[in-house]
Design a protein around this motif. Structure first.
Motif, PDB file in Angstrom:
ATOM      1  N   SER A  79       0.819  -1.217   0.000  1.00  0.00           N
ATOM      2  CA  SER A  79       0.000   0.000   0.000  1.00  0.00           C
ATOM      3  C   SER A  79       0.851   1.264   0.000  1.00  0.00           C
ATOM      4  N   ALA A  80       2.073   1.180   0.507  1.00  0.00           N
ATOM      5  CA  ALA A  80       2.940   2.360   0.579  1.00  0.00           C
ATOM      6  C   ALA A  80       3.598   2.663  -0.759  1.00  0.00           C
ATOM      7  N   CYS A  81       3.460   1.771  -1.720  1.00  0.00           N
ATOM      8  CA  CYS A  81       4.139   1.937  -3.004  1.00  0.00           C
ATOM      9  C   CYS A  81       3.371   2.823  -3.986  1.00  0.00           C
ATOM     10  N   ARG A  82       2.095   2.995  -3.739  1.00  0.00           N
ATOM     11  CA  ARG A  82       1.284   3.789  -4.674  1.00  0.00           C
ATOM     12  C   ARG A  82       1.837   5.208  -4.817  1.00  0.00           C
ATOM     13  N   ASP A  83       2.058   5.884  -3.690  1.00  0.00           N
ATOM     14  CA  ASP A  83       2.564   7.256  -3.732  1.00  0.00           C
ATOM     15  C   ASP A  83       3.980   7.306  -4.308  1.00  0.00           C
TER      16      ASP A  83
END
Length: 318
Positions: A79-83
């Motif tokens: 989930s932290a990879c989107r940004d």
């Protein structure tokens, strides 16, 4: 101005809907899925980006940078990879400060591209916008290969309230540009926009035409800045890359206008153009209205491309 920008962003989001559905839903499932960032994660991400016509080279570069960022920041949650992904794409599409310097000085703008990409319409829209900004504008119908192009550009000149230099179909395009240069000097125009022929299948003739036009501009308006924009149809995806390569063999291109993004599921090609050809996308078109052609804003484009659908968000929150 803020309201106007917000309005265009809404149209941009709507215009990129087909691309977003091809890309973002897959990304949502990937980023919200179970497991940590691993090889399977990158394999799935690669497939999603290529499906959105981001292109092989651009995808490889983005994945390489994303791997480096996740390792450097010790990111393990998907989930932290989107940004991080959005950050990577934005940074590689930034135009810099000098992309629109031609607006600050008297300039000649050549629009090139194959027939059917929206070249003549782009010329008309740019003329109307420049006139609205208070600039003195002149149009030149240098696509004498197609009679319909002359008629279409004339209609746009009337709609935009700017003058046009034209000739009959079959006339020498360089002669039209010569007359337009003479008129530009006499009328002290700020911007001369030339619509040129798009016969890429006969590159020898087109190359010679563009060389003649270039010599005329340099000789007649040496003090004017020269800008050559390649107009590409966003619906053609990777075929647009091939067109750009062929035109790049013919002349020096300073930027790209990407049209018809509202009808395309291949909006990722804007990212591919930057990576494959190192050409800046300077304008994008997402509709038929005059103000549906806008300067390219990397941040706005990427935010619109990755915007989540409201109904999807509410489904997830329910």
């Amino acid at each position: 101005m803020a309201e106007e920008k917000k309005g265009f962003f809404s149209r941009l989001v709507a215009g990129l809907e087909k691309t977003r559905k091809a890309v973002v839903y897959g990304l949502d499932d990937l980023f919200n899925g179970p497991g940590e960032v691993d090889d399977d994660f990158y394999d799935e991400l690669e497939e999603i980006l290529i499906t959105g016509d981001v292109g092989v080279r651009a995808t490889e570069e983005i994945l390489e940078e994303l791997r480096a960022m996740t390792e450097e920041r010790h990111v393990r949650a998907r989930s932290a990879c989107r940004d991080l992904l959005i950050e990577s794409i934005k940074s590689r599409m930034d135009l810099g400060e000098n992309a629109y310097d031609f607006e600050k000085t008297p300039s000649v703008l050549l629009l090139i591209g194959v027939n059917g990409v929206g070249k003549t319409t782009t010329a008309g829209k740019m003329a109307a916008q420049a006139k609205a900004d208070g600039r003195r504008v002149l149009l030149a119908g240098a696509d004498t290969f197609r009679a319909a192009a002359i008629e279409q550009l004339e209609a746009w000149s009337q709609r935009a309230g700017v003058e046009m230099v034209k000739a009959t179909a079959g006339a020498d395009p360089a002669a039209v540009v010569f007359d337009a240069c003479q008129a530009s000097r006499a009328r002290r125009t700020d911007l001369l926009i030339c619509d040129t022929a798009g016969r890429l299948h006969n590159k020898k003739n087109l190359m010679e035409e563009l060389r003649k036009i270039d010599r005329v501009v340099q000789r007649e308006l040496p003090e004017y800045r020269r800008e050559t924009l390649l107009v590409l149809d966003g619906t053609t995806g990777q075929n647009a890359i091939e067109q750009a390569k062929e035109f790049g063999d013919i002349c020096d291109i300073s930027g790209v206008v990407l049209t018809k993004l509202d009808g395309s599921a291949k909006g990722g090609v804007a990212i591919a153009i930057q990576a494959e050809l190192k050409l800046p996308v300077k304008y994008i078109g997402v509709g038929e209205k005059i103000d549906d052609l806008r300067k390219f804003d990397a941040g706005q484009y990427v935010e619109a491309l990755f915007a989540r659908e409201p109904d999807r968000e509410s489904e997830e929150e329910a």
